[in-house]
Design a protein around this motif. Sequence first.
Motif: not given
Length: 828
Positions: A501-506, A540-541, A565-567
């Motif tokens: 599970v991931a969240s990205y920004d650019g 990123i998980s 549970g950690s990233n």
Amino acid sequence: MKNPFLPSAIAAAVLTLLNQTAAQAQTTEPAAAGDTSAQAAPTQEVAKEIQQVVVTGVASARGVRKVDSAFSITTANEEQLKQAAPSSTADIMKIVPGVYAESTGGQSGANIEVRGFPSGSDSPFVSVQLMGNPIYPPPTLSFFEGSSAFRLDDTVERVEVLRGGPSTIWSNGQPGATMNFILKEGTDTPEGTVRFTTGTGSLRRVDMYYGGKISDGWYGSVGGFYRKTDGVRDAGFPADDGHQITATLTRKLDQGKLTIYARNTDDKNAFYTGVPLISSNNGRTISAFPGFDPLTGTLMSGEMRNFTIEAGPGKTLTKDLADGRGLKATVFGADFDQKVGDWSISNKFNRFDGDLNTVAMFTGNNPLSMNDYLKNAIAAANGNAAVVAAAGGVATAGTASFVHGGAVDGNQQVVQAGLWAVEKQLRSFTDELRVSKDLGGGHTVTVGGYFADYSSHDVWYLGNSHLMTAQPQASLINVTLNNGVIVSKNGTDGNINYAPVASYDGRNTAGFISDDWQVNDKIKVDFGVRHEQQKISGTISNLTSADTDNNILTVYNNGTSMPNGSNTYLSRTDSANSFTVGGNYKLGKNSSVFVRANRGHTFISFDDMRGVGNQADVNNHGILPTPKVSQYEVGFKTATQLYTAYINAFHTDFDGIAFTQILTDGSELHRISGSKGNGLEFELAVRPIDNLQLALTGDYQKSEYKDNPDTAGKTVQRQPKLQFRFTPTYRIPFGEGNSAKLYGTYTSIGSRWADQLNQQYLPAYHTFDAGVLFELGEKIEVRLAGTNLNNELGLTEGNSRLTTGNVGPINARPLFGRTWEASLLYRF
């Protein structure tokens, strides 16, 4: 060093001299008495080609005539797009020299290769723009490539495809190819159309468009489509189901214009990967797998349409294969252009907000017999001491039964395929501002800036292998061993092996300056530079492995990947410079030669960062370099009533790109490779008599890898050395305002290698398409068209989740078989 352009430069010089001679003869020798052919005016269609203006890759929003442009660009108007009969947005690229599009996956998820650039999947070197602005700034991410965010319909006026050239300094600085779609806008003359289409796969589609004047200075348009079909490869359920609506609002200004546009799309499309085939003669000969039609068949079936994912203890998800690789998105933007004296101002922006999810089957290992599968399953179970201990002994036999009932014969051929689910929520905002000033002396200087802010939120479930028969609309299989081990349940025989599970920004910010210098009536040169900075980050998980049901004997879900549970937080900042310089020399009113050199770059992506996994490696430019590419071109352009020719020679030199391949077990293969190549592109058309045109487009290239000892000297994967399309068109007038236009296309695609090591051979193939368009007065059009009428079994992709070549039973992705479409259009 030997000059790679010398032969091409000589050829261009010869063409130039021949064209000058012809032009001089036309201007100095009057027509004989009674001979009107020399003075014949071009037809309306040819006149439009001669005067055609392109807006992609030029400083001025007003554009430049295509024949006067100092770069390689291919254009197609609405009729040319329909005549090409593209199966998807990516399939348009088949008309573009120097580009090879693998569009056999369906509406989305294409692989697009650009002349000599080292890419193995998706389309990292192809940007898709709407009205001059990228729809989503990064051209590719895992499970996303730019053409997936755009659907064709009757609201599109034309497309312009720029290759290399000045694109390195404008917009998102794409060094490869840029597809720019221009929407229709309302005009003083109201125009409306409605089109009904049917065809292969029980296709039912309606397209509508209307545009016109709203009030003084205000114009508007609206249109869209609704479509539903079972697909060319019948999966047993509707494969394509969706709709789209697009609207524009235009305000004409004194020496300027503002256009606001919006598009909403809700479209889901089945995604097709490999099917079983037989490979022999070291991959040179491909034939059908027994009982499987490779032109129309798919392993997908109604039985597996709604499948279950065991995502964690007590957590199950149900997904629908009919969702495929879909698009549910809205794009909103504006295009502003204003001239004030010697100043010109242009600004383009858009906002994209969409979900581009993938729910699809991905083939894994090659076909084998049920007996061989059981032997492998027994060996794997007995090789696990914990499983043997829990079972109370080793397994000596196993049984296989269909999920819907009945025993499976030991000689039955079976395959394993993963049913994957990937959620991607994409958001972006882009803006480009240009200010130009006429400084006198032929100089027009343009300065400007580009800004992009974008994000991606991902939830992945890869693996989830299923055991099934190697048959169209396959049946799922359960397998148990005689010591109590359950190998496959409800067809599931493998766990989720990668579930991040991931969240990205650019954020990208660029500034540029260019100078267009009209030296004299014949010579025009331009120069531009760009500096760009990119900042990207991702959360990123971290993953762990667990047994989802706490039963070690159910081996299919042991070791399931899931977030712990950690990233991990990763980030990187890069900057790079680009430039372009070119010149155009007019040989005559409608002919010219050009030269062009540029230096461009690409930045690393979210996936590159995730793939290396830690901040130290993310920061290491030896592991994740900033790829740079140099390109050089020399070309010749001419457009007359008798013939049209766009010819250019090119040289590319790529300094390295991080390459990632996802394998059957979910692991990733990483390589860094550069490439170099030379080639010749051509777009030719001759019109020897009224109403007849013979067109030939294509390219020859020799491109190979460099920099990596494992691949140096190998041919760049997936790209044919020679490809061409021959398209004759003949129009037959009959009666007042009525006509029939016959057209056909013979396509030849040379052999290719599916992989960087040149072990998976993809043979050459040849197809024939044809169509007829009846124009019945000014109101009615009837079209009948067919593609791959010769039912050619050609491969566009090998097994992309294996790294070696194979003979015997394989999985690979072939062309769609013979298809047809019929449409009725009414104009009002």
